[in-house]
Design a protein around this motif. Structure first.
Motif, PDB file in Angstrom:
ATOM      1  N   GLY A  12       0.948  -1.226   0.039  1.00  0.00           N
ATOM      2  CA  GLY A  12       0.026   0.052   0.104  1.00  0.00           C
ATOM      3  C   GLY A  12       0.797   1.372   0.071  1.00  0.00           C
ATOM      4  N   LYS A  13       2.077   1.134  -0.189  1.00  0.00           N
ATOM      5  CA  LYS A  13       2.958   2.239   0.096  1.00  0.00           C
ATOM      6  C   LYS A  13       2.774   3.411  -1.076  1.00  0.00           C
ATOM      7  N   GLY A  14       2.569   2.710  -2.246  1.00  0.00           N
ATOM      8  CA  GLY A  14       2.465   3.511  -3.380  1.00  0.00           C
ATOM      9  C   GLY A  14       1.231   4.506  -3.503  1.00  0.00           C
ATOM     10  N   LEU A  29       7.812  10.299  -6.275  1.00  0.00           N
ATOM     11  CA  LEU A  29       8.658   9.260  -7.110  1.00  0.00           C
ATOM     12  C   LEU A  29       8.439   7.978  -6.740  1.00  0.00           C
ATOM     13  N   ASP A  30       7.928   7.089  -7.690  1.00  0.00           N
ATOM     14  CA  ASP A  30       7.830   5.598  -7.347  1.00  0.00           C
ATOM     15  C   ASP A  30       8.989   5.268  -7.968  1.00  0.00           C
ATOM     16  N   THR A  31       9.844   4.789  -7.077  1.00  0.00           N
ATOM     17  CA  THR A  31      11.233   4.215  -7.732  1.00  0.00           C
ATOM     18  C   THR A  31      11.255   2.773  -8.374  1.00  0.00           C
ATOM     19  N   GLY A  32       9.967   2.077  -7.973  1.00  0.00           N
ATOM     20  CA  GLY A  32       9.646   0.814  -8.613  1.00  0.00           C
ATOM     21  C   GLY A  32       9.600   0.684  -9.973  1.00  0.00           C
ATOM     22  N   LEU A  33       9.181   1.970 -10.392  1.00  0.00           N
ATOM     23  CA  LEU A  33       9.018   2.257 -11.779  1.00  0.00           C
ATOM     24  C   LEU A  33      10.223   2.161 -12.370  1.00  0.00           C
ATOM     25  N   LEU A  34      11.446   2.755 -11.960  1.00  0.00           N
ATOM     26  CA  LEU A  34      12.797   2.835 -12.610  1.00  0.00           C
ATOM     27  C   LEU A  34      13.271   1.443 -12.717  1.00  0.00           C
ATOM     28  N   ALA A  81      11.895  -7.212 -12.547  1.00  0.00           N
ATOM     29  CA  ALA A  81      12.312  -6.027 -12.011  1.00  0.00           C
ATOM     30  C   ALA A  81      13.139  -6.240 -10.843  1.00  0.00           C
ATOM     31  N   SER A  82      12.779  -7.184  -9.954  1.00  0.00           N
ATOM     32  CA  SER A  82      13.422  -7.685  -8.744  1.00  0.00           C
ATOM     33  C   SER A  82      14.720  -8.342  -9.214  1.00  0.00           C
ATOM     34  N   ARG A  83      14.666  -8.980 -10.305  1.00  0.00           N
ATOM     35  CA  ARG A  83      16.126  -9.544 -10.521  1.00  0.00           C
ATOM     36  C   ARG A  83      16.985  -8.506 -10.957  1.00  0.00           C
ATOM     37  N   VAL A  84      16.600  -7.474 -11.790  1.00  0.00           N
ATOM     38  CA  VAL A  84      17.696  -6.471 -12.156  1.00  0.00           C
ATOM     39  C   VAL A  84      17.916  -5.645 -10.775  1.00  0.00           C
ATOM     40  N   ALA A  85      16.968  -5.696 -10.201  1.00  0.00           N
ATOM     41  CA  ALA A  85      17.206  -4.674  -8.839  1.00  0.00           C
ATOM     42  C   ALA A  85      18.312  -5.301  -7.937  1.00  0.00           C
ATOM     43  N   ALA A  86      18.552  -6.706  -8.111  1.00  0.00           N
ATOM     44  CA  ALA A  86      19.529  -7.058  -7.266  1.00  0.00           C
ATOM     45  C   ALA A  86      21.047  -7.024  -7.824  1.00  0.00           C
ATOM     46  N   VAL A  90      23.374  -1.928 -11.212  1.00  0.00           N
ATOM     47  CA  VAL A  90      22.059  -1.222 -11.861  1.00  0.00           C
ATOM     48  C   VAL A  90      21.580  -0.374 -10.833  1.00  0.00           C
ATOM     49  N   ARG A  91      21.604  -0.633  -9.382  1.00  0.00           N
ATOM     50  CA  ARG A  91      21.203   0.222  -8.410  1.00  0.00           C
ATOM     51  C   ARG A  91      21.993   1.467  -8.351  1.00  0.00           C
ATOM     52  N   GLN A  92      23.464   1.303  -8.570  1.00  0.00           N
ATOM     53  CA  GLN A  92      24.271   2.424  -8.535  1.00  0.00           C
ATOM     54  C   GLN A  92      24.021   3.259  -9.649  1.00  0.00           C
ATOM     55  N   GLY A 112       9.787   3.013  -2.146  1.00  0.00           N
ATOM     56  CA  GLY A 112      10.652   1.934  -2.758  1.00  0.00           C
ATOM     57  C   GLY A 112      10.934   0.988  -1.500  1.00  0.00           C
ATOM     58  N   ARG A 113      12.203   0.582  -1.762  1.00  0.00           N
ATOM     59  CA  ARG A 113      12.618  -0.333  -0.778  1.00  0.00           C
ATOM     60  C   ARG A 113      13.910   0.081   0.183  1.00  0.00           C
ATOM     61  N   ASP A 114      14.586   0.931  -0.602  1.00  0.00           N
ATOM     62  CA  ASP A 114      15.749   1.574   0.042  1.00  0.00           C
ATOM     63  C   ASP A 114      16.024   2.943   0.192  1.00  0.00           C
ATOM     64  N   ILE A 115      14.600   3.750   0.269  1.00  0.00           N
ATOM     65  CA  ILE A 115      14.757   5.228   0.345  1.00  0.00           C
ATOM     66  C   ILE A 115      15.275   5.552   1.596  1.00  0.00           C
ATOM     67  N   ARG A 162       8.158 -14.681  -2.994  1.00  0.00           N
ATOM     68  CA  ARG A 162       9.469 -14.929  -3.742  1.00  0.00           C
ATOM     69  C   ARG A 162      10.003 -13.701  -3.707  1.00  0.00           C
ATOM     70  N   ARG A 163       9.338 -12.502  -4.328  1.00  0.00           N
ATOM     71  CA  ARG A 163      10.042 -11.298  -4.495  1.00  0.00           C
ATOM     72  C   ARG A 163      10.503 -10.765  -3.272  1.00  0.00           C
ATOM     73  N   ASP A 164       9.783 -10.860  -2.394  1.00  0.00           N
ATOM     74  CA  ASP A 164      10.135 -10.254  -0.973  1.00  0.00           C
ATOM     75  C   ASP A 164      11.216 -10.789  -0.456  1.00  0.00           C
TER      76      ASP A 164
HETATM   77  O1  CDP Z   1       4.158  -2.247  -6.468  1.00  0.00           O
HETATM   78  P1  CDP Z   1       5.404  -3.377  -5.964  1.00  0.00           P
HETATM   79  O2  CDP Z   1       5.582  -3.321  -4.413  1.00  0.00           O
HETATM   80  O3  CDP Z   1       4.608  -4.956  -6.291  1.00  0.00           O
HETATM   81  O4  CDP Z   1       6.613  -3.452  -6.673  1.00  0.00           O
HETATM   82  P2  CDP Z   1       7.592  -2.115  -6.884  1.00  0.00           P
HETATM   83  O5  CDP Z   1       7.538  -1.150  -5.986  1.00  0.00           O
HETATM   84  O6  CDP Z   1       6.750  -1.419  -8.460  1.00  0.00           O
HETATM   85  O7  CDP Z   1       9.013  -2.760  -7.174  1.00  0.00           O
HETATM   86  C1  CDP Z   1       9.301  -3.719  -8.325  1.00  0.00           C
HETATM   87  C2  CDP Z   1      10.676  -4.135  -7.732  1.00  0.00           C
HETATM   88  O8  CDP Z   1      11.590  -3.278  -7.986  1.00  0.00           O
HETATM   89  C3  CDP Z   1      10.741  -4.723  -6.417  1.00  0.00           C
HETATM   90  O9  CDP Z   1      10.262  -6.076  -6.328  1.00  0.00           O
HETATM   91  C4  CDP Z   1      12.095  -4.555  -6.055  1.00  0.00           C
HETATM   92  O10 CDP Z   1      13.100  -5.717  -6.303  1.00  0.00           O
HETATM   93  C5  CDP Z   1      12.550  -3.369  -7.071  1.00  0.00           C
HETATM   94  N1  CDP Z   1      12.716  -2.120  -6.233  1.00  0.00           N
HETATM   95  C6  CDP Z   1      13.934  -1.985  -5.552  1.00  0.00           C
HETATM   96  O11 CDP Z   1      14.719  -2.825  -5.388  1.00  0.00           O
HETATM   97  N2  CDP Z   1      14.450  -0.720  -4.908  1.00  0.00           N
HETATM   98  C7  CDP Z   1      13.319   0.235  -4.899  1.00  0.00           C
HETATM   99  N3  CDP Z   1      13.797   1.360  -4.371  1.00  0.00           N
HETATM  100  C8  CDP Z   1      12.095   0.061  -5.670  1.00  0.00           C
HETATM  101  C9  CDP Z   1      12.090  -1.173  -6.208  1.00  0.00           C
END
Ligand code: CDP
Length: 212
Positions: A12-14, A29-34, A81-86, A90-92, A112-115, A162-164
């Protein structure tokens, strides 16, 4: 003002981030989109998401102003996305854009995940939004079906877990609450209640600051 909102998939973060940005007049900014955009470009070019060399090249050239958001939400891209994010490089490659975005006046809400841990460790307010896996899966299924895609609840749940797991276990910038993040559990909260709870936390943090 910078507000960092992190949390696992479909917590629900978005939705909270969008509403908070609109009410406080901040950029969002929704960083997941990047990561999704990098994943789509990698797949479109015929490479594997684990291909660090090509994924990094693509991330470095990414133009974040040119997204077609609806094309980035499919299950295939979500998983890639979660594979390239690892991939650390790419993160850099995406850090400068995110940090510059955070500094644009009058401020930003970034999700995002690491903001709170990596991108904006000095954020004024940090939220870590969680919800039970079953509730998150049900929300994602509703979202997918709302867009006309077919979705199986069990498959979606398995994919989220799996993604978490992948996001939490990676070595660089894993999914993790910053020590000073405020936990917001939306398991039993609807959209409005979750938004109000977020505002309460933000206002409490700001009031605490003023008193100091
Ligand atoms: O909407 P949902 O939570 O399903 O995914 P998202 O926020 O769009 O992120 C997609 C994927 O991008 C995640 O599973 C992470 O692997 C990656 N991600 C990340 O690594 N770091 C972020 N700041 C945002 C997303």
């Amino acid at each position: 003002m910078i507000i960092a909102i992190d949390g696992p998939a479909a917590s629900g973060k978005g939705t909270i981030a969008r509403q908070i940005a609109s009410v406080y007049g901040l950029h969002h900014l929704d960083t997941g989109l990047l990561y999704r955009a990098v994943a789509k470009a990698v797949l479109d070019a015929g490479y594997q998401p684990e291909d660090a060399g090509h994924a990094t090249e693509i991330a470095a050239k990414l133009d974040p102003n040119k997204f077609e958001e609806s094309a980035l939400k499919s299950q295939t891209i979500t998983d890639a996305a979660s594979r390239v994010a690892a991939i650390p490089q790419v993160r850099q490659a995406l850090i400068n854009y995110q940090r510059a975005f955070a500094l644009r006046p009058p401020g930003a809400v970034i999700d995002g995940r690491d903001i709170g841990t990596v991108i904006a460790p000095g954020a004024d307010v940090k939220l870590f939004v969680i919800a039970s896996p079953e509730v998150r899966a049900a929300r994602r299924v509703a979202e997918l079906r709302g867009r006309g895609e077919s979705a199986d609840e069990h498959e979606v749940l398995v994919d989220l877990l799996r993604r978490d797991e992948r996001d939490s276990r990676r070595t660089v910038a894993p999914l993790k609450a910053a020590p000073d993040a405020h936990l917001l559990d939306t398991t039993h909260l609807g959209i409005d209640a979750a938004f109000r709870a977020a505002v309460e936390i933000i206002e409490a943090v700001r009031a605490g600051r003023k008193r100091r």
